[in-house]
Write a protein that holds these residues in place. Structure first.
Motif, PDB file in Angstrom:
ATOM      1  N   ASN A 104       0.843  -1.189   0.000  1.00 47.41           N
ATOM      2  CA  ASN A 104       0.000   0.000   0.000  1.00 47.41           C
ATOM      3  C   ASN A 104       0.884   1.247   0.000  1.00 47.41           C
ATOM      4  OD1 ASN A 104      -2.427  -1.531   0.155  1.00 47.41           O
ATOM      5  ND2 ASN A 104      -2.090  -1.814   2.363  1.00 47.41           N
ATOM      6  N   GLY A 105       0.268   2.378  -0.178  1.00 39.89           N
ATOM      7  CA  GLY A 105       1.023   3.613  -0.154  1.00 39.89           C
ATOM      8  C   GLY A 105       1.226   4.194  -1.530  1.00 39.89           C
ATOM      9  N   SER A 106       1.958   5.302  -1.580  1.00 37.03           N
ATOM     10  CA  SER A 106       2.175   6.010  -2.843  1.00 37.03           C
ATOM     11  C   SER A 106       3.107   5.251  -3.777  1.00 37.03           C
ATOM     12  CB  SER A 106       2.733   7.406  -2.566  1.00 37.03           C
ATOM     13  OG  SER A 106       3.941   7.318  -1.831  1.00 37.03           O
ATOM     14  N   SER A 107       4.081   4.510  -3.231  1.00 40.87           N
ATOM     15  CA  SER A 107       5.015   3.727  -4.057  1.00 40.87           C
ATOM     16  C   SER A 107       4.622   2.262  -3.988  1.00 40.87           C
ATOM     17  CB  SER A 107       6.456   3.927  -3.574  1.00 40.87           C
ATOM     18  OG  SER A 107       6.861   5.258  -3.735  1.00 40.87           O
ATOM     19  N   GLN A 158      11.096 -10.656 -14.351  1.00 39.74           N
ATOM     20  CA  GLN A 158      12.160 -10.630 -15.352  1.00 39.74           C
ATOM     21  C   GLN A 158      12.306  -9.249 -15.970  1.00 39.74           C
ATOM     22  OE1 GLN A 158      12.027 -13.875 -18.152  1.00 39.74           O
ATOM     23  NE2 GLN A 158      11.425 -15.360 -16.601  1.00 39.74           N
ATOM     24  N   ASN A 159      11.241  -8.489 -16.019  1.00 41.13           N
ATOM     25  CA  ASN A 159      11.273  -7.071 -16.356  1.00 41.13           C
ATOM     26  C   ASN A 159      10.846  -6.330 -15.098  1.00 41.13           C
ATOM     27  OD1 ASN A 159      10.856  -4.447 -17.235  1.00 41.13           O
ATOM     28  ND2 ASN A 159       9.148  -4.963 -18.584  1.00 41.13           N
ATOM     29  N   PHE A 160      11.780  -5.692 -14.408  1.00 45.93           N
ATOM     30  CA  PHE A 160      11.453  -5.159 -13.092  1.00 45.93           C
ATOM     31  C   PHE A 160      10.383  -4.073 -13.136  1.00 45.93           C
ATOM     32  CE2 PHE A 160      14.926  -2.152 -14.171  1.00 45.93           C
ATOM     33  CZ  PHE A 160      14.364  -0.949 -13.774  1.00 45.93           C
ATOM     34  N   LEU A 161      10.119  -3.482 -14.308  1.00 45.88           N
ATOM     35  CA  LEU A 161       9.026  -2.511 -14.410  1.00 45.88           C
ATOM     36  C   LEU A 161       7.669  -3.168 -14.198  1.00 45.88           C
ATOM     37  CD1 LEU A 161      10.147  -0.263 -17.412  1.00 45.88           C
ATOM     38  CD2 LEU A 161      10.204   0.298 -14.978  1.00 45.88           C
ATOM     39  N   ASP A 162       7.573  -4.504 -14.399  1.00 41.08           N
ATOM     40  CA  ASP A 162       6.324  -5.206 -14.161  1.00 41.08           C
ATOM     41  C   ASP A 162       5.971  -5.267 -12.679  1.00 41.08           C
ATOM     42  OD1 ASP A 162       5.861  -5.639 -16.818  1.00 41.08           O
ATOM     43  OD2 ASP A 162       6.696  -7.665 -16.855  1.00 41.08           O
ATOM     44  N   ASN A 163       6.924  -4.961 -11.809  1.00 38.97           N
ATOM     45  CA  ASN A 163       6.630  -4.927 -10.374  1.00 38.97           C
ATOM     46  C   ASN A 163       5.973  -3.617  -9.942  1.00 38.97           C
ATOM     47  OD1 ASN A 163       9.459  -6.891 -10.086  1.00 38.97           O
ATOM     48  ND2 ASN A 163       7.571  -7.476  -9.041  1.00 38.97           N
ATOM     49  N   PHE A 164       5.785  -2.708 -10.885  1.00 36.39           N
ATOM     50  CA  PHE A 164       5.074  -1.464 -10.603  1.00 36.39           C
ATOM     51  C   PHE A 164       3.774  -1.465 -11.400  1.00 36.39           C
ATOM     52  CE2 PHE A 164       9.656  -0.467 -10.311  1.00 36.39           C
ATOM     53  CZ  PHE A 164       9.714  -0.214  -8.943  1.00 36.39           C
ATOM     54  N   SER A 195       0.341  -0.490 -13.539  1.00 38.93           N
ATOM     55  CA  SER A 195       0.233   0.298 -14.771  1.00 38.93           C
ATOM     56  C   SER A 195      -0.144   1.745 -14.495  1.00 38.93           C
ATOM     57  CB  SER A 195      -0.796  -0.338 -15.707  1.00 38.93           C
ATOM     58  OG  SER A 195      -2.060  -0.427 -15.072  1.00 38.93           O
ATOM     59  N   ASP A 196      -0.734   2.033 -13.304  1.00 36.93           N
ATOM     60  CA  ASP A 196      -1.115   3.415 -13.016  1.00 36.93           C
ATOM     61  C   ASP A 196      -0.029   4.188 -12.276  1.00 36.93           C
ATOM     62  OD1 ASP A 196      -1.257   2.031 -10.651  1.00 36.93           O
ATOM     63  OD2 ASP A 196      -3.242   2.750 -10.068  1.00 36.93           O
ATOM     64  N   ASP A 197       1.161   3.605 -12.140  1.00 33.67           N
ATOM     65  CA  ASP A 197       2.281   4.309 -11.531  1.00 33.67           C
ATOM     66  C   ASP A 197       2.843   5.311 -12.539  1.00 33.67           C
ATOM     67  OD1 ASP A 197       4.445   4.198  -9.184  1.00 33.67           O
ATOM     68  OD2 ASP A 197       5.529   4.288 -11.088  1.00 33.67           O
ATOM     69  N   ILE A 198       2.859   6.601 -12.168  1.00 28.89           N
ATOM     70  CA  ILE A 198       3.217   7.665 -13.105  1.00 28.89           C
ATOM     71  C   ILE A 198       4.666   7.525 -13.590  1.00 28.89           C
ATOM     72  CG2 ILE A 198       3.476  10.158 -13.395  1.00 28.89           C
ATOM     73  CD1 ILE A 198       0.618   9.248 -13.268  1.00 28.89           C
ATOM     74  N   MET A 199       5.616   7.309 -12.683  1.00 26.65           N
ATOM     75  CA  MET A 199       7.012   7.223 -13.073  1.00 26.65           C
ATOM     76  C   MET A 199       7.257   6.018 -13.986  1.00 26.65           C
ATOM     77  SD  MET A 199       9.268   8.391  -9.773  1.00 26.65           S
ATOM     78  CE  MET A 199      10.726   8.437 -10.837  1.00 26.65           C
ATOM     79  N   SER A 200       6.611   4.899 -13.681  1.00 29.13           N
ATOM     80  CA  SER A 200       6.758   3.725 -14.542  1.00 29.13           C
ATOM     81  C   SER A 200       6.110   3.949 -15.894  1.00 29.13           C
ATOM     82  CB  SER A 200       6.151   2.496 -13.853  1.00 29.13           C
ATOM     83  OG  SER A 200       6.766   2.253 -12.614  1.00 29.13           O
ATOM     84  N   PHE A 201       4.989   4.684 -15.904  1.00 32.88           N
ATOM     85  CA  PHE A 201       4.328   5.017 -17.167  1.00 32.88           C
ATOM     86  C   PHE A 201       5.255   5.831 -18.068  1.00 32.88           C
ATOM     87  CE2 PHE A 201       1.992   8.417 -19.410  1.00 32.88           C
ATOM     88  CZ  PHE A 201       1.324   7.645 -20.353  1.00 32.88           C
TER      89      PHE A 201
END
Length: 538
Positions: free
Chosen positions: A224-227, A404-410, A412-418
């Motif tokens: 939970n939380g912002s991150s 395997q792609n660490f961006l998948d741990n964030f 889809s609505d995470d702004i920085m990852s977007f």
């Protein structure tokens, strides 16, 4: 005699002189390929067929070659650079520019899988392996750079490493180097297709939810939380990409229809065909080389993203040397060859390093500049891999959740990852045609003597490459697995076997081969072979 005099003192009067219309410069608009440029290409190929590269008597003369500022070098890792060289054989680039070019060329998609590789190997052994593989591949790359100087009584100033392989191993060296080069190229293009499907899916999902004011919670464990950090692998029985709970006043029927037609593996990989297949069929994709700076921007932004996420999440480490618990992995694991396979491709530049170093203004600094570039690449991999692994929130999530792609741990609505996905998607869509062009040039020119024999030939080749990418994105969207398989395969030849064998043969012919040198380089070859075999056993 009169023709020779004019061609010597007045270059514009050289016979068969062709104006630069084939590849545009950075300030010119795109131009059509003329008949003269096509004829020039055929003449260069004709000269290369007359005799072997070792014979300088029938080398293509200057008036047949394109101007130095029209030559590009392409890396299968996803970069294209303009070659700046002078007629006196010395390059124009400073050591700083050369170091940056090598760093930028090596920084490919492997950086996204480094945290997963560290998890597979264990935290401590992962750090050790990154350092070890960096030193080992640097030494093998050094042997590639020095391989031309080991050939006596022959002018090798214009040779590339495949020419050296052909000198020592004949046609077998030529065709095998082509084969392993194609493995690296097609492997990179398959990884790109899988990643582009992933990034396009998450980008489209974010935009759709934002436009329709839909608040979606993925059915996956997460913090939970912002991150927020999620664990998609924990919901393997219910794939997270299209399983979601909706809380909004929006149209449920429209949302379900969107999820049906916007699926990460079922539909999105096919949508990319309409965009990328026409671009692959272009005769000259040099326009896309202008977007090479996006690769640097993407890597810098990833480092920034990793740093910000680590500050918000904190450090979560617990050292268990050989035992595994619910939230942490051992420091040493038997799955470590999966990381070595990834690192073989992550440090792979051996097929184009000679070209990059040829343009160094101070040739005596080549070894130093290459070593500094490798140090910076290893430092970047270490930073991203260690920070992502250490900051991954365990508990409540297990380190096994690192994707395997660490961006998948964030989500889809995470702004920085977007933003990161947008950067990487656009960069990969501009690099993909360059990789396809290089694959076309290497393969079709060998079989048909022309990089563009006809639209039919090019279309068949591109359909095969695109089909491989779509199949992988549909049935095996595991970029870590694809990277380690292709890296270990092409690395066996270009990194481990050929540089070591050529060095031992050259020492033997000079009567300087010693037992320590023989044992060390045979051991390097065995390491490469074991690295490849281990990928299929784990």
């Amino acid at each position: 005699l009169r023709v020779f005099f004019f061609s010597l003192f007045f270059p514009s009067f050289r016979p068969f002189h062709v104006e630069p219309t084939n590849i545009v410069s950075e300030n010119d608009d795109m131009q059509r390929v003329t008949d003269e440029a096509s004829a020039m290409n055929k003449r260069i190929h004709y000269y290369s067929r007359l005799t072997s590269p070792a014979d300088r008597a029938l080398i293509a003369p200057d008036h047949v070659l394109p101007a130095p500022d029209e030559i590009y070098v392409y890396s299968p890792l996803g970069t294209a650079f303009k070659v700046d060289s002078c007629t006196d054989g010395y390059g124009k680039n400073s050591s700083l520019v050369t170091i940056f070019m090598i760093w930028n060329t090596m920084m490919g998609t492997s950086i996204l899988s480094i945290p997963w590789g560290i998890k597979q190997a264990g935290f401590t052994s992962g750090i050790i392996l990154i350092l070890f593989m960096g030193i080992l591949t640097l030494y093998c790359c050094y042997r590639v750079v020095k391989s031309r100087q080991m050939i006596p009584l022959t002018d090798t100033s214009n040779w590339e490493f495949p020419d050296v392989c052909k000198y020592y191993f004949g046609s077998f060296g030529q065709w095998s180097s082509l084969l392993f080069s194609m493995v690296s190229l097609v492997g990179a293009m398959v990884v790109y297709w899988v990643l582009m499907s992933n990034f396009l899916f998450n980008t489209g999902k974010f935009i759709y939810n934002f436009v329709h004011d839909i608040n979606v919670t993925d059915i996956v464990p997460g913090t939970n939380g912002s991150s927020k950090v999620i664990c998609p692998s924990a919901a393997s029985d219910h794939p997270p990409q299209n399983r979601s709970v909706m809380f909004s006043s929006g149209n449920r029927t429209g949302f379900e229809l969107f999820e049906e037609w916007w699926d990460k593996s079922q539909t999105v990989p096919y949508y990319l065909i309409a965009i990328l297949l026409p671009l692959l069929n272009l005769k000259s994709p040099s326009f896309f080389a202008k977007f090479n700076v996006l690769g640097t921007v993407s890597v810098v932004y990833l480092v920034f993203l990793v740093t910000v996420k680590a500050v918000h999440l904190g450090i979560h480490l617990e050292f268990n040397w050989f035992t595994e618990n619910e939230f942490f992995v051992p420091e040493f694991r038997f799955l470590f060859p999966q990381l070595t396979g990834i690192l073989t491709l992550a440090f792979f530049i051996h097929n184009c390093v000679i070209t990059l170093l040829q343009n160094n203004r101070n040739q005596e600094n080549n070894v130093r500049d290459l070593s500094i570039a490798y140090f910076l690449v290893g430092l970047t991999y270490l930073y991203v891999g260690v920070i992502i692994f250490a900051s991954f929130p365990s508990p409540p999530l297990s380190k096994e959740c690192i994707e395997q792609n660490f961006l998948d741990n964030f989500p889809s609505d995470d702004i920085m990852s977007f933003v990161a996905r947008i950067f990487l998607l656009f960069q990969m869509m501009t690099v993909y045609p360059l990789l396809g062009y290089l694959a076309r040039v290497q393969l079709l020119r060998q079989f048909f003597g022309n990089a563009y024999p006809s639209l039919f030939h090019v279309l068949i080749l591109n359909l095969a490459i695109v089909g491989a990418g779509v199949a992988m994105a549909r049935f095996y969207p595991n970029i870590g697995g694809i990277i380690r398989y292709s890296g270990a395969t092409c690395g066996l030849a270009f990194v481990f076997v050929y540089p070591s064998l050529i060095y031992m043969i050259s020492l033997h012919r000079a009567g300087q081969l010693t037992w320590p040198a023989l044992i060390i380089h045979i051991f390097i070859i065995l390491l490469g072979l074991a690295n490849l075999i281990a990928q299929f056993l784990l």
